[in-house]
Design an enzyme around this catalytic site. Structure first.
Site, PDB file in Angstrom:
ATOM      1  N   GLU A  45       1.064  -1.266   0.151  1.00 43.05           N
ATOM      2  CA  GLU A  45      -0.155   0.058   0.032  1.00 43.05           C
ATOM      3  C   GLU A  45       0.936   1.178   0.016  1.00 43.05           C
ATOM      4  O   GLU A  45       1.577   1.502   0.822  1.00 43.05           O
ATOM      5  CB  GLU A  45      -0.761  -0.068   1.325  1.00 43.05           C
ATOM      6  CG  GLU A  45      -1.847   1.296   1.321  1.00 43.05           C
ATOM      7  CD  GLU A  45      -2.548   1.309   2.522  1.00 43.05           C
ATOM      8  OE1 GLU A  45      -2.803   0.132   3.349  1.00 43.05           O
ATOM      9  OE2 GLU A  45      -2.790   2.386   3.228  1.00 43.05           O
ATOM     10  N   ARG A  49       0.304  10.445   0.576  1.00 46.68           N
ATOM     11  CA  ARG A  49       0.528  11.518   1.427  1.00 46.68           C
ATOM     12  C   ARG A  49       1.608  12.349   0.722  1.00 46.68           C
ATOM     13  O   ARG A  49       2.104  13.252   1.726  1.00 46.68           O
ATOM     14  CB  ARG A  49       0.890  10.871   2.780  1.00 46.68           C
ATOM     15  CG  ARG A  49      -0.330  10.192   3.514  1.00 46.68           C
ATOM     16  CD  ARG A  49       0.034   9.545   4.909  1.00 46.68           C
ATOM     17  NE  ARG A  49      -0.862   8.430   5.211  1.00 46.68           N
ATOM     18  CZ  ARG A  49      -0.662   7.428   5.984  1.00 46.68           C
ATOM     19  NH1 ARG A  49       0.272   7.987   7.037  1.00 46.68           N
ATOM     20  NH2 ARG A  49      -1.584   6.825   6.194  1.00 46.68           N
ATOM     21  N   THR A  73      -4.667   6.037   1.846  1.00 44.22           N
ATOM     22  CA  THR A  73      -4.970   7.265   2.189  1.00 44.22           C
ATOM     23  C   THR A  73      -5.664   8.191   1.267  1.00 44.22           C
ATOM     24  O   THR A  73      -5.522   9.230   0.887  1.00 44.22           O
ATOM     25  CB  THR A  73      -3.882   8.172   2.758  1.00 44.22           C
ATOM     26  OG1 THR A  73      -2.813   7.665   3.388  1.00 44.22           O
ATOM     27  CG2 THR A  73      -3.872   9.505   3.719  1.00 44.22           C
ATOM     28  N   LYS A 133     -11.156  -1.756   6.680  1.00 44.78           N
ATOM     29  CA  LYS A 133      -9.829  -1.677   7.369  1.00 44.78           C
ATOM     30  C   LYS A 133     -10.305  -0.833   8.594  1.00 44.78           C
ATOM     31  O   LYS A 133     -11.142  -0.419   8.883  1.00 44.78           O
ATOM     32  CB  LYS A 133      -9.160  -0.400   6.742  1.00 44.78           C
ATOM     33  CG  LYS A 133      -8.033   0.272   7.365  1.00 44.78           C
ATOM     34  CD  LYS A 133      -7.249   1.223   6.439  1.00 44.78           C
ATOM     35  CE  LYS A 133      -6.557   2.117   7.184  1.00 44.78           C
ATOM     36  NZ  LYS A 133      -5.065   2.560   6.560  1.00 44.78           N
TER      37      LYS A 133
HETATM   38  C1  3PG Z   1      -2.086   3.497   7.826  1.00 40.36           C
HETATM   39  O1  3PG Z   1      -2.543   4.523   7.189  1.00 40.36           O
HETATM   40  O2  3PG Z   1      -2.625   2.566   7.829  1.00 40.36           O
HETATM   41  C2  3PG Z   1      -1.378   3.937   9.049  1.00 40.36           C
HETATM   42  O3  3PG Z   1      -0.875   5.270   8.942  1.00 40.36           O
HETATM   43  C3  3PG Z   1      -0.259   2.947   9.338  1.00 40.36           C
HETATM   44  O4  3PG Z   1      -0.122   3.010  10.622  1.00 40.36           O
HETATM   45  P1  3PG Z   1       1.259   2.925  11.137  1.00 40.36           P
HETATM   46  O5  3PG Z   1       2.420   3.943  10.650  1.00 40.36           O
HETATM   47  O6  3PG Z   1       1.370   3.038  12.623  1.00 40.36           O
HETATM   48  O7  3PG Z   1       1.702   1.566  11.065  1.00 40.36           O
END
Ligand code: 3PG
Length: 212
Positions: A45, A49, A73, A133
């Site tokens: 993924e 961002r 995102t 999710k």
């Molecule tokens: C996401 O978008 O799923 C999270 O930012 C991932 O979270 P993490 O950086 O705490 O693993």
């Protein structure tokens, strides 16, 4: 189950951990994805961002054999479209909006929408989604919270992400309503910046070996 959901589940079942990537420099995308695939993590993924994200997805889709590129995102239908056009096979959103649910119908890529409460999960179920999710997993209540949803919402399967690492991933993976977890810990910024692809393959291998 719809064909799209079946495809999504197949992708999520490829590995116990989906790497969540924030790519600042698009030239890192191909060696980074190759390092993750070499460690056994194929579904990747790439979050929208950074300005480099779409070029990164495109490069991985074109150049990395064995990778299943996805976009994370995704907040708007416009981003949904850009991510699909760049080659994303699955689309991940931290929450859900009606506009994203509408956008999903226009594309072949599977959608993994986000939910953090029973009501949000039920709303998504009503809209036809039974794979979602759980975000932000640790902050929203962690594995014990998700476990408590497994009986009343038995038909829903989750991919929890947010605050998950090698230390607590098993707590989630052992739950009956979890298909895989997501996390950024397998691609820490310092290893990416240093071009330490072997270090990333080692982290990916460790993650790929996780079991519930
Ligand atoms: C996401 O978008 O799923 C999270 O930012 C991932 O979270 P993490 O950086 O705490 O693993």
């Amino acid at each position: 189950m719809s064909e799209k959901t079946a495809r999504l589940l197949t992708t999520l079942k490829l590995q116990p951990v989906v790497p969540v990537l924030i790519i600042e420099d698009a030239t890192h995308a191909v060696p980074l994805a190759r390092a993750l695939v070499a460690g056994g993590l194929k579904a990747i993924e790439i979050t929208l961002r950074t300005p480099a994200a779409l070029a990164a997805i495109e490069a991985v889709a074109k150049e990395v054999e064995g990778a299943v590129p996805g976009a994370g995102t995704i907040l708007t239908p416009a981003q949904y479209e850009q991510a699909v056009k760049a080659g994303s096979q699955f689309i991940v959103s931290p929450g859900t909006t009606t506009a994203l649910i509408e956008a999903e119908k226009d594309y072949d890529a599977s959608f993994l929408p986000g939910a953090a409460t029973a009501t949000e999960a039920m709303t998504l179920l009503d809209a036809g989604y039974d794979v979602m999710k759980f975000f932000p997993a640790e902050q929203a209540g962690g594995a014990s919270y998700l476990k408590s949803l497994s009986s009343p919402l038995a038909g829903i399967t989750f991919c929890p992400t947010g605050g998950i690492s090698l230390k607590n991933a098993r707590d989630y993976l052992s739950l009956p309503n979890v298909v895989c977890v997501g996390g950024s810990w397998v691609a820490p910024a310092h290893l990416v910046t240093a071009g330490d692809w072997a270090g990333i393959t080692a982290l990916a291998s460790e993650a790929a070996a996780l079991k519930g």
